[in-house]
Design a protein around this motif. Structure first.
Motif, PDB file in Angstrom:
ATOM      1  N   ASP A  45      30.463  22.694  34.388  1.00 28.70           N
ATOM      2  CA  ASP A  45      30.401  23.777  32.754  1.00 28.70           C
ATOM      3  C   ASP A  45      28.805  25.011  32.955  1.00 28.70           C
ATOM      4  O   ASP A  45      29.041  25.103  32.375  1.00 28.70           O
ATOM      5  N   ASN A  46      28.760  24.648  34.094  1.00 31.54           N
ATOM      6  CA  ASN A  46      27.888  25.356  34.613  1.00 31.54           C
ATOM      7  C   ASN A  46      27.664  25.515  36.168  1.00 31.54           C
ATOM      8  O   ASN A  46      27.212  24.669  36.946  1.00 31.54           O
ATOM      9  N   ALA A  47      27.981  26.362  36.416  1.00 31.05           N
ATOM     10  CA  ALA A  47      28.006  26.423  38.451  1.00 31.05           C
ATOM     11  C   ALA A  47      26.440  26.009  38.518  1.00 31.05           C
ATOM     12  O   ALA A  47      26.359  26.449  39.959  1.00 31.05           O
ATOM     13  N   SER A  48      25.455  27.011  37.895  1.00 26.49           N
ATOM     14  CA  SER A  48      24.299  26.958  38.463  1.00 26.49           C
ATOM     15  C   SER A  48      23.664  25.896  38.681  1.00 26.49           C
ATOM     16  O   SER A  48      22.086  25.676  39.741  1.00 26.49           O
ATOM     17  N   ILE A  62      41.841  28.385  50.047  1.00 24.40           N
ATOM     18  CA  ILE A  62      40.481  28.519  49.511  1.00 24.40           C
ATOM     19  C   ILE A  62      40.341  29.943  48.489  1.00 24.40           C
ATOM     20  O   ILE A  62      40.473  31.304  49.191  1.00 24.40           O
ATOM     21  N   ILE A  63      40.802  29.979  47.197  1.00 23.80           N
ATOM     22  CA  ILE A  63      40.307  30.681  46.067  1.00 23.80           C
ATOM     23  C   ILE A  63      39.151  32.044  46.266  1.00 23.80           C
ATOM     24  O   ILE A  63      38.243  32.281  45.704  1.00 23.80           O
ATOM     25  N   LEU A  64      37.985  30.383  45.563  1.00 25.45           N
ATOM     26  CA  LEU A  64      36.655  30.264  45.644  1.00 25.45           C
ATOM     27  C   LEU A  64      35.591  29.687  46.066  1.00 25.45           C
ATOM     28  O   LEU A  64      35.626  28.412  46.406  1.00 25.45           O
ATOM     29  N   HIS A  65      34.501  29.870  46.815  1.00 26.20           N
ATOM     30  CA  HIS A  65      33.562  29.893  47.473  1.00 26.20           C
ATOM     31  C   HIS A  65      32.329  30.405  46.594  1.00 26.20           C
ATOM     32  O   HIS A  65      32.266  31.168  46.382  1.00 26.20           O
ATOM     33  N   GLY A  66      31.374  28.990  46.156  1.00 24.61           N
ATOM     34  CA  GLY A  66      30.416  29.239  46.015  1.00 24.61           C
ATOM     35  C   GLY A  66      29.157  28.910  45.733  1.00 24.61           C
ATOM     36  O   GLY A  66      29.528  27.364  45.825  1.00 24.61           O
ATOM     37  N   ARG A  67      28.037  28.699  45.399  1.00 28.35           N
ATOM     38  CA  ARG A  67      26.445  28.379  45.612  1.00 28.35           C
ATOM     39  C   ARG A  67      25.750  28.866  44.630  1.00 28.35           C
ATOM     40  O   ARG A  67      25.070  30.089  44.108  1.00 28.35           O
ATOM     41  N   LYS A  68      25.590  27.597  43.624  1.00 28.46           N
ATOM     42  CA  LYS A  68      24.674  28.013  42.211  1.00 28.46           C
ATOM     43  C   LYS A  68      25.608  29.042  41.528  1.00 28.46           C
ATOM     44  O   LYS A  68      26.377  29.348  41.170  1.00 28.46           O
ATOM     45  N   VAL A  81      37.719  36.636  37.019  1.00 30.39           N
ATOM     46  CA  VAL A  81      36.450  36.779  37.064  1.00 30.39           C
ATOM     47  C   VAL A  81      36.360  35.805  36.703  1.00 30.39           C
ATOM     48  O   VAL A  81      36.523  34.772  36.499  1.00 30.39           O
ATOM     49  N   PHE A  82      34.821  35.483  37.847  1.00 30.90           N
ATOM     50  CA  PHE A  82      34.570  34.303  37.404  1.00 30.90           C
ATOM     51  C   PHE A  82      32.477  33.997  36.762  1.00 30.90           C
ATOM     52  O   PHE A  82      32.079  34.803  37.817  1.00 30.90           O
ATOM     53  N   THR A  83      32.485  33.091  35.994  1.00 27.34           N
ATOM     54  CA  THR A  83      31.584  33.501  35.129  1.00 27.34           C
ATOM     55  C   THR A  83      30.591  31.891  35.645  1.00 27.34           C
ATOM     56  O   THR A  83      31.013  30.724  35.084  1.00 27.34           O
ATOM     57  N   PRO A  84      29.612  31.664  36.424  1.00 29.22           N
ATOM     58  CA  PRO A  84      28.581  31.207  36.474  1.00 29.22           C
ATOM     59  C   PRO A  84      28.115  30.238  35.612  1.00 29.22           C
ATOM     60  O   PRO A  84      27.641  29.159  35.526  1.00 29.22           O
ATOM     61  N   SER A  85      28.160  30.818  34.835  1.00 27.99           N
ATOM     62  CA  SER A  85      27.212  30.159  33.590  1.00 27.99           C
ATOM     63  C   SER A  85      27.265  29.416  32.823  1.00 27.99           C
ATOM     64  O   SER A  85      27.270  28.399  31.942  1.00 27.99           O
ATOM     65  N   ASN A  86      28.806  29.722  32.591  1.00 28.93           N
ATOM     66  CA  ASN A  86      29.913  29.088  31.789  1.00 28.93           C
ATOM     67  C   ASN A  86      30.846  28.265  32.608  1.00 28.93           C
ATOM     68  O   ASN A  86      31.930  26.995  31.977  1.00 28.93           O
ATOM     69  N   GLY A  87      31.385  28.488  34.085  1.00 25.44           N
ATOM     70  CA  GLY A  87      32.111  27.670  34.772  1.00 25.44           C
ATOM     71  C   GLY A  87      33.699  28.073  33.838  1.00 25.44           C
ATOM     72  O   GLY A  87      34.518  27.318  35.057  1.00 25.44           O
TER      73      GLY A  87
END
Length: 311
Positions: A45-48, A62-68, A81-87
């Motif tokens: 839903d939301n990566a943040s 591993i394809i994607l690694h993130g923190r918030k 493209v990865f959009t954290p705000s909408n996951g």
């Protein structure tokens, strides 16, 4: 080989602009992408709101690694493209190798794994074109084949005048296959639709019957005829919708007709001859009557004759 196929797809433009969407928030989701196209995967839903997340391909890469809101690593950054705000994770220019099982791991601030979700991504070539080919068979049936170009795992469906084909209209074949055989009396607007999970293309053709009619009659010898025949060459029944009489043999009819004409001609000639004979007989009679009336009459008494007077 896959590279060649992908290049052909891009050159032909059959998948250009084809974008699909898949909700991968449910564990075990089945997702599809168009070869050479784009897929948008809803990972969360939301990566943040997530402290740490990692997305793996086939459990090892591993394809994607993130923190918030921070993207630490993206192996596919050149075409994704990865959009954290909408996951959402958007992948462009899909290739066959992108088809795989992907697993998302979510961790809290204590590096505790809160759970994982998997999705299966399948890459398919879209339907580029559809061709219809029909031919009449010996008994008036019509065989129709539907072929598609480029499609992976194509599925077929048929409609006639906007309605799904019924078993009563099919002589053989299944309405979900690419080859069917229609019965002799089927006609109308036939449509073949070819689809897979990422595209759908239809082809329409106006079809008519092959010129066959069904006859059901009984011959004078008691033989029953019940079959499909070509209408233009039908010599079995006059009216195939009812129990007909046999068609008269044309040779006998011509012979009888010739005899009738000859008889009429002979009667005319004979009438003329009789008329001429009667005319001449009448003419002769009139001539004799005229001749008799103009001849001098000789008296019966000799004393009144010219000789006696002269003496």
């Amino acid at each position: 080989m896959e590279a060649v196929v992908g290049l052909l797809v891009m050159l032909l433009g059959v998948s250009h602009g084809v974008e699909t969407y898949c909700d991968g928030r449910q564990d075990g989701a089945q997702c599809y992408g168009a070869l050479g196209g784009t897929v948008v995967l809803q990972l969360m839903d939301n990566a943040s709101e997530i402290f740490k997340y990692q997305w793996y391909k086939n459990k090892t890469t591993i394809i994607l690694h993130g923190r918030k809101d921070t993207i630490v690593y993206n192996m596919m950054k050149d075409r994704s493209v990865f959009t954290p705000s909408n996951g959402t994770f958007k992948i462009n220019n899909l290739s066959r190798t992108d088809g795989a099982e992907y697993t998302l791991h979510i961790f809290d601030s204590n590096a505790y794994d809160l759970g994982q979700r998997t999705l299966q991504l399948s890459i398919q070539a879209p339907v580029s074109s559809v061709l219809l080919d029909s031919e009449c068979l010996s008994q008036g049936e019509m065989r129709v084949s539907c072929s598609s170009e480029g499609a992976d795992s194509p599925q077929y469906s048929w409609t006639l005048d906007g309605h799904t084909l019924t078993d009563a209209q099919l002589l053989s074949g299944n309405k979900e296959t690419n080859n069917i055989t229609l019965k002799q009396d089927v006609s109308g607007r036939l449509v073949c639709s070819v689809r897979n999970h990422i595209s759908s293309v239809s082809k329409e053709e106006k079809i008519s019957t092959c010129g066959f009619i069904f006859i059901n009659c009984t011959l004078p010898d008691g033989t029953n005829i019940s079959q499909w025949v070509f209408s233009a060459n039908n010599t079995l029944c006059i009216d195939p919708t009812t129990t007909p009489t046999m068609i008269t043999d044309t040779t006998s009819f011509n012979v009888d007709n010739s005899l009738l004409v000859c008889g009429l001609r002979a009667a005319v000639v004979l009438s003329l001859l009789v008329g001429i004979a009667i005319y001449f007989a009448w003419k002769k009679k009139k001539y004799n009557e005229v001749e008799t009336s103009t001849r001098p009459r000789i008296k019966d008494h000799p004393e009144n004759s010219f000789s006696m007077v002269e003496l």
